[in-house]
Write a protein that holds these residues in place. Sequence first.
Motif, short mmCIF file in Angstrom:
data_model
loop_
_atom_site.label_atom_id
_atom_site.label_comp_id
_atom_site.label_asym_id
_atom_site.label_seq_id
_atom_site.Cartn_x
_atom_site.Cartn_y
_atom_site.Cartn_z
N VAL A 80 34.43 88.57 9.52
CA VAL A 80 34.73 87.78 8.32
C VAL A 80 35.54 86.54 8.69
CG1 VAL A 80 35.95 87.77 6.11
CG2 VAL A 80 34.66 89.79 6.81
N LEU A 81 35.08 85.40 8.21
CA LEU A 81 35.85 84.15 8.29
C LEU A 81 36.49 83.93 6.93
CD1 LEU A 81 36.77 81.51 9.57
CD2 LEU A 81 34.55 80.51 8.97
N HIS A 82 37.83 83.91 6.93
CA HIS A 82 38.59 83.73 5.68
C HIS A 82 39.75 82.79 6.00
CE1 HIS A 82 41.24 85.57 2.30
NE2 HIS A 82 40.43 84.67 1.78
N GLU A 121 49.78 89.62 12.19
CA GLU A 121 49.79 88.32 12.85
C GLU A 121 49.86 88.48 14.37
OE1 GLU A 121 52.12 84.02 12.52
OE2 GLU A 121 52.54 85.63 11.11
N GLU A 122 50.73 89.36 14.86
CA GLU A 122 50.87 89.54 16.32
C GLU A 122 49.58 90.04 16.94
OE1 GLU A 122 54.17 92.18 16.52
OE2 GLU A 122 55.69 90.60 16.25
N ARG A 123 48.84 90.86 16.25
CA ARG A 123 47.61 91.42 16.80
C ARG A 123 46.38 90.56 16.49
NH1 ARG A 123 48.08 98.00 15.79
NH2 ARG A 123 50.31 98.18 16.30
N GLY A 124 46.57 89.47 15.75
CA GLY A 124 45.43 88.60 15.42
C GLY A 124 44.34 89.32 14.66
N VAL A 125 44.75 90.22 13.77
CA VAL A 125 43.79 91.10 13.09
C VAL A 125 42.73 90.30 12.34
CG1 VAL A 125 43.54 92.82 11.26
CG2 VAL A 125 45.40 93.03 12.92
N VAL A 154 40.71 90.29 -1.41
CA VAL A 154 40.15 91.63 -1.59
C VAL A 154 38.73 91.67 -1.04
CG1 VAL A 154 39.38 93.32 -3.30
CG2 VAL A 154 41.61 92.22 -3.56
N LEU A 155 37.94 90.65 -1.37
CA LEU A 155 36.56 90.62 -0.89
C LEU A 155 36.51 90.50 0.64
CD1 LEU A 155 33.57 90.58 -1.64
CD2 LEU A 155 33.72 88.09 -1.76
N ALA A 156 37.37 89.65 1.21
CA ALA A 156 37.38 89.47 2.66
C ALA A 156 37.76 90.75 3.37
CB ALA A 156 38.33 88.34 3.03
N ARG A 157 38.81 91.43 2.90
CA ARG A 157 39.24 92.69 3.53
C ARG A 157 38.17 93.77 3.37
NH1 ARG A 157 44.70 93.69 4.67
NH2 ARG A 157 46.11 91.93 4.38
N TYR A 158 37.58 93.82 2.20
CA TYR A 158 36.53 94.82 1.96
C TYR A 158 35.36 94.60 2.92
CZ TYR A 158 32.33 96.71 -0.24
OH TYR A 158 31.15 97.34 -0.46
N ARG A 159 34.95 93.34 3.09
CA ARG A 159 33.79 93.09 3.96
C ARG A 159 34.12 93.39 5.43
NH1 ARG A 159 30.52 88.07 1.06
NH2 ARG A 159 29.80 89.37 -0.68
N ARG A 160 35.37 93.20 5.85
CA ARG A 160 35.76 93.62 7.20
C ARG A 160 35.58 95.14 7.33
NH1 ARG A 160 40.24 93.77 9.36
NH2 ARG A 160 39.76 93.04 11.47
N MET A 161 35.98 95.88 6.29
CA MET A 161 35.84 97.34 6.31
C MET A 161 34.38 97.75 6.32
SD MET A 161 38.94 98.45 3.71
CE MET A 161 39.03 100.17 4.23
N LYS A 218 52.01 83.54 2.96
CA LYS A 218 52.14 84.61 3.96
C LYS A 218 52.88 85.81 3.40
CE LYS A 218 51.56 82.09 8.28
NZ LYS A 218 52.10 81.83 9.63
N ARG A 219 53.81 85.58 2.48
CA ARG A 219 54.55 86.70 1.88
C ARG A 219 53.66 87.60 1.04
NH1 ARG A 219 60.02 86.31 -1.04
NH2 ARG A 219 59.72 88.55 -0.69
N LEU A 220 52.52 87.09 0.62
CA LEU A 220 51.62 87.89 -0.21
C LEU A 220 50.60 88.65 0.63
CD1 LEU A 220 51.47 85.25 -2.96
CD2 LEU A 220 51.89 87.66 -3.45
N GLY A 221 50.67 88.49 1.96
CA GLY A 221 49.86 89.31 2.84
C GLY A 221 48.38 88.99 2.83
N PHE A 222 48.01 87.74 2.52
CA PHE A 222 46.60 87.39 2.50
C PHE A 222 46.02 87.41 3.92
CE2 PHE A 222 47.96 84.89 -1.41
CZ PHE A 222 47.51 85.88 -2.28
N ALA A 223 44.80 87.90 4.01
CA ALA A 223 44.15 88.09 5.32
C ALA A 223 43.48 86.80 5.78
CB ALA A 223 43.12 89.22 5.23
#
Length: 838
Positions: free
Chosen positions: A73-75, A19-23, A61-68, A113-118
């Motif tokens: 990615v807009l999510h 969150e702090e880095r706006g990843v 999972v799909l959003a993180r994968y496509r960033r990689m 947010k506790r589940l770490g969704f991107a």
Amino acid sequence: MAARFNPLDADARWQRVWEERGVFHASDTSPKPKSYVLEMFPYPSGRIHMGHVRNYTMGDVLARYRRMQGFEVLHPMGWDAFGMPAENAAMEKKVHPGDWTRANIATMRAQLKRLGFAFDWSRELATCEPDYYGQEQALFLDLYEAGLVYRKQSEVNWDPVDMTVLANEQVIDGRGWRSGALVERRKLNQWFLKITDFAEELLDGLDALEDWPEKVRLMQKNWIGKSMGLRFRFQLASPITGHDEVEVFTTRPDTIFGASFVAVAADHPIALGLSDNPEVAAFIAECKQGGTTAAELETAEKKGFDTGIRVRHPLDPDWHLPLYIANFVLMDYGTGAVFGVPGHDQRDFEFASKYGLPINRVVASSLDEAGQPIGGEAETGGGVIVNSRFLDGMDVEAAKAAVIARAENGGWGRGTTVWRLRDWGVSRQRYWGTPIPIIHCEACGPVGVPKDQLPVALPEDVSFDIPGNPLERHPTWSKADCPQCGAAARRETDTLDTFVDSSWYFIRFASQPDDKPFDKAVAASWLPVAQYIGGVEHAILHLLYARFWTRALQRIGKLDVAEPFQGLFTQGMVTHETYRAGDGSWLSPDEVRCEGDDWIHIESGQPVTAGRVEKMSKSKKNVVDPEPIVDQYGADAVRWFMLSDSPPERDLPWSEAGIEGAWRFVQRLWRLADENVAAEGQDKALDRKLHQTIASVAANIESLAFNKAVANIYELTSAIEKAAPSASRSAAIRALLRIVAPMVPHLAEEAWAALGEPGLIADAAWPEVDAALLVEDEVTIAVQVNGKLRDTLTVAKDLPGPELEQAALASDKIARALDGKAPRKVIVVPNRLVNIVA
């Protein structure tokens, strides 16, 4: 590294870093190729449940994968925040709908947010906020000015106690779902959107949606409901005041000789013209207490009133049919009148059976069956036409064409295309919704609110102590001056159907300027949504309305996109066993415990009845709150379980054993990373397994086959665990962390950092595949003696036959099996088999 992965520490720490880095903030100006991943946004009902978790884990999972993979990615995430539940809470809990809704949003946001969704939380929106619905009002006015919005009288479900229009889903057994009052059919002035103007292109557009489930496309096709048929007239045998004929429409003109009756709707002009008769008036009043949809009428008891009027069959003027008023005919469908063919329509069959009308066969499997009576239900299939004079022996399609030609030549009918789709009535007599931006002036009629006066905001000082719409009785809110003539006028007090809110939210996610609903160019750079994920229960209305809004905005020049969602995936439900106490009340899973084969209520010690495994629902209390599960096992274990145990399109039964297994695998990955030691040497087999896994997981994530990707990862993990220390093993562990990063991101970040790798694994690239290692250069050969398997050999692929024979004969196991005998014959099947005949 610590002996065990500690999610309670790691989860929050890495979420804070992201969150702090706006990843996960999407950039509109990025030079990277764009990919828009979206899950259907939730209604803020109070707390998220495991169904939410599964849906958003898949998209994440799909959003993180496509960033990689190198995509921008807009999510995004937001809230479908208007609707009746908030008003119900206002009535029951004495709270303002806005306070209730915003408190729920805060709770659910924290849980997500506790589940770490991107998610790109910088684009968060809630449809109940004026900065969203004010822009929706602007779009409504654009459509109004373009002639795609109109107002007319329409029949609705009216709850006389709550004094509100009810959606069809809120009418249960003819009664209001909340008040229990008998629902009435009532005519009200309603606002409509001209979705029927787009019927043809909405239908044709389905063919291009190749990445949608076929079942969803078929459901939409049937809902739009294009059909060819005949619109024709029955002459009244004895004309009545103002009427000498009744017009009907049918998709089955081939069955015209099977007619037994004609029926009109309760509000058809002929019926209303007879309402001076007290019996007719009483029957019309009874019809008004029924439902207003074709689906409801299919299941309701079929009732009719014989008017005494008779009509002439258009192909035989001496053949007279009775004219009924019937409760299953709707004025809004077709012409408001039908002709009944009981032999070949189940609804007509039930009606004819009730009132003793003829049930004649006019379709049979062959001419020989012309004399066979119709059995216990209508026969709705095809065949040949029988008992139909000049049509006898024709197939159904030929007979349709013949009757249409006869009607057009005789001037009593015409072939017509009709649609099941009706214009979308968007008026709701409720407070908690988007105010319709119209002012009613006695002199000027309906006038749009000037855009510089938007948003038309909801008043905060409303009361729900009295049934009905609080906007109607607010002392000042509805008072306004006409924008055209300046005279005192009245603001529209209806609000928009909440389906309107969800029909364009994906565009607002893509572009959020302050001065307009969206920027055309920016929106077009993201749209269509590359992958949309949500429940199949939204297959028709939400998806159809979103497709309509996108096309309507394109038609008026606001948008350059026709279809909103390129790919669609409908995930299965998360299910759980249901439990009931002795008094029949539902119990939640945390209120019961299992003792042997029996279930016990923890508080009372009384026996509990375990019921079916069903979709988690608050009404049956079989929901599992993810928060205590995350507290115990961490976010990654929950995410892994959601992906691993079932194909994503199927239902997933929740189980404690399943989440414990996921937790063990998370710890297994941690131990593997901890065992990563520097070593020399290559392990060719492990290198090959790694690169095959990289390719397979990538393909399975792209196709949303997450359970298959999980299986690939399990195999690679086992292979790494079995491998001896080497440079290959060390590289495989680092690659494995990147492979699992979209699925278990917190563990992956923690292990990545512990191994001293630079940067965040969330920013790391997907491992590259060495194509040469995808091709097997060794094969396993079965060696048989006299047809029985005696050994297997791993040899170079495409090894020549003589060398393969020599390797087989050199095997100790084969030598023992031959026991000194010389082979009489050796059969070699390259890359597969050596069979020695002794």
